[in-house]
Design an enzyme around this catalytic site. Structure first.
Site, PDB file in Angstrom:
ATOM      1  N   VAL A  50       0.833  -1.204   0.000  1.00  0.00           N
ATOM      2  CA  VAL A  50       0.000   0.000   0.000  1.00  0.00           C
ATOM      3  C   VAL A  50       0.870   1.257   0.000  1.00  0.00           C
ATOM      4  O   VAL A  50       0.612   2.214  -0.744  1.00  0.00           O
ATOM      5  CB  VAL A  50      -0.967   0.002   1.206  1.00  0.00           C
ATOM      6  CG1 VAL A  50      -1.776   1.303   1.231  1.00  0.00           C
ATOM      7  CG2 VAL A  50      -1.904  -1.195   1.146  1.00  0.00           C
ATOM      8  N   CYS A  51       1.916   1.252   0.820  1.00  0.00           N
ATOM      9  CA  CYS A  51       2.796   2.420   0.917  1.00  0.00           C
ATOM     10  C   CYS A  51       3.461   2.724  -0.423  1.00  0.00           C
ATOM     11  O   CYS A  51       3.644   3.890  -0.797  1.00  0.00           O
ATOM     12  CB  CYS A  51       3.864   2.197   1.984  1.00  0.00           C
ATOM     13  SG  CYS A  51       3.204   1.922   3.639  1.00  0.00           S
ATOM     14  N   THR A  52       3.812   1.665  -1.160  1.00  0.00           N
ATOM     15  CA  THR A  52       4.452   1.861  -2.462  1.00  0.00           C
ATOM     16  C   THR A  52       3.518   2.582  -3.419  1.00  0.00           C
ATOM     17  O   THR A  52       3.921   3.504  -4.138  1.00  0.00           O
ATOM     18  CB  THR A  52       4.881   0.505  -3.045  1.00  0.00           C
ATOM     19  OG1 THR A  52       5.831  -0.105  -2.157  1.00  0.00           O
ATOM     20  CG2 THR A  52       5.523   0.679  -4.418  1.00  0.00           C
ATOM     21  N   LEU A  55       3.151   6.477  -2.185  1.00  0.00           N
ATOM     22  CA  LEU A  55       4.247   7.395  -2.481  1.00  0.00           C
ATOM     23  C   LEU A  55       4.410   7.597  -3.981  1.00  0.00           C
ATOM     24  O   LEU A  55       4.795   8.680  -4.427  1.00  0.00           O
ATOM     25  CB  LEU A  55       5.551   6.931  -1.825  1.00  0.00           C
ATOM     26  CG  LEU A  55       5.693   7.521  -0.410  1.00  0.00           C
ATOM     27  CD1 LEU A  55       4.822   6.805   0.598  1.00  0.00           C
ATOM     28  CD2 LEU A  55       7.136   7.561   0.047  1.00  0.00           C
TER      29      LEU A  55
END
Length: 229
Positions: A50-52, A55
């Site tokens: 999810v973080c990828t 960002l």
């Protein structure tokens, strides 16, 4: 400055100042802000799905934030090396060229001061000893005042377009004596601020209309429909 028992942050609080190492070098936060707006956000951990995607989305929208005089800066409890290695993945997967700095908050002091730690527990760490930071978003204005605070669960990715929309609303509201209705985007009608009398509204917004005494809509002049910078 950051302290161990800093009061809870609220809308209108002054953003705590701090010194930190980032992927773009060392910073002093208030100096980094300068005369700009800032979107300061945290993510739980590098090299996670999810973080990828998040960002990557912020990197794609960075030119739009820049047009609005706004800087982006990220944070997690990972190391600078981890961030730098991960950025290569983000750029390849999202087709971006991520430029904004990401803070390495390994000791979690900044995360704790900004209420970014999961359950406010600095001992809540993963198998690698890394404290999980939540998905926080702060919009901070040039006076170093916090204007927006958002918190998302780890399972739910944020909406970068929504952060940009709120920034547009805040900047437009600061420039004019207005507020913005639900789902507003630049170019839509706005609401005349309750503090503005009908007499003054006629001068400021010749096309304003009264729906109820407490609800008055108006278009902005065409040259003013974009966000203030």
């Amino acid at each position: 400055m950051i302290g161990e028992r800093a009061p809870p942050l609220r809308l209108g609080s002054i953003a705590p100042d701090f010194e930190a190492r980032t992927t773009n070098g060392s910073i002093k936060f208030h100096e980094f802000i300068g005369d700009n707006w800032v979107v300061f956000f945290s993510h739980p951990e590098d090299f996670t799905p999810v973080c990828t995607t998040e960002l990557g989305a912020f990197a794609k929208l960075e030119p739009e934030f820049t047009k609005r005089g706004t800087k982006l800066i990220g944070l997690s409890a990972n190391t600078i090396k981890s961030h730098s290695d991960w950025i290569k993945d983000i750029d390849e997967i999202a087709g971006t060229n991520l430029q904004f700095p990401i803070i390495g908050d390994k000791d979690r002091k900044i995360s704790y001061a900004y209420d970014m730690i999961d359950h406010q527990d600095t001992t809540n760490v993963d198998s690698k000893g890394i404290a999980f930071t939540i998905r926080s978003v702060f919009i901070i204005d040039p006076k170093k005042t916090i204007r927006l605070i958002l918190s998302y669960p780890a399972s739910t990715g944020r909406n970068a377009d929504e952060v940009l929309r709120v920034l547009d609303s805040l900047q437009t509201g600061d420039k004019h004596r207005i507020t913005t209705p639900i789902n507003w985007v630049p170019g839509d009608d706005v609401i005349v601020h309750p503090s503005v009398s009908n007499e003054l509204a006629k001068e400021l917004f010749p096309e304003f209309r009264i729906v109820r005494p407490y609800l008055r809509f108006t278009p902005l002049p065409k040259e003013n429909t974009s966000a203030a910078v």
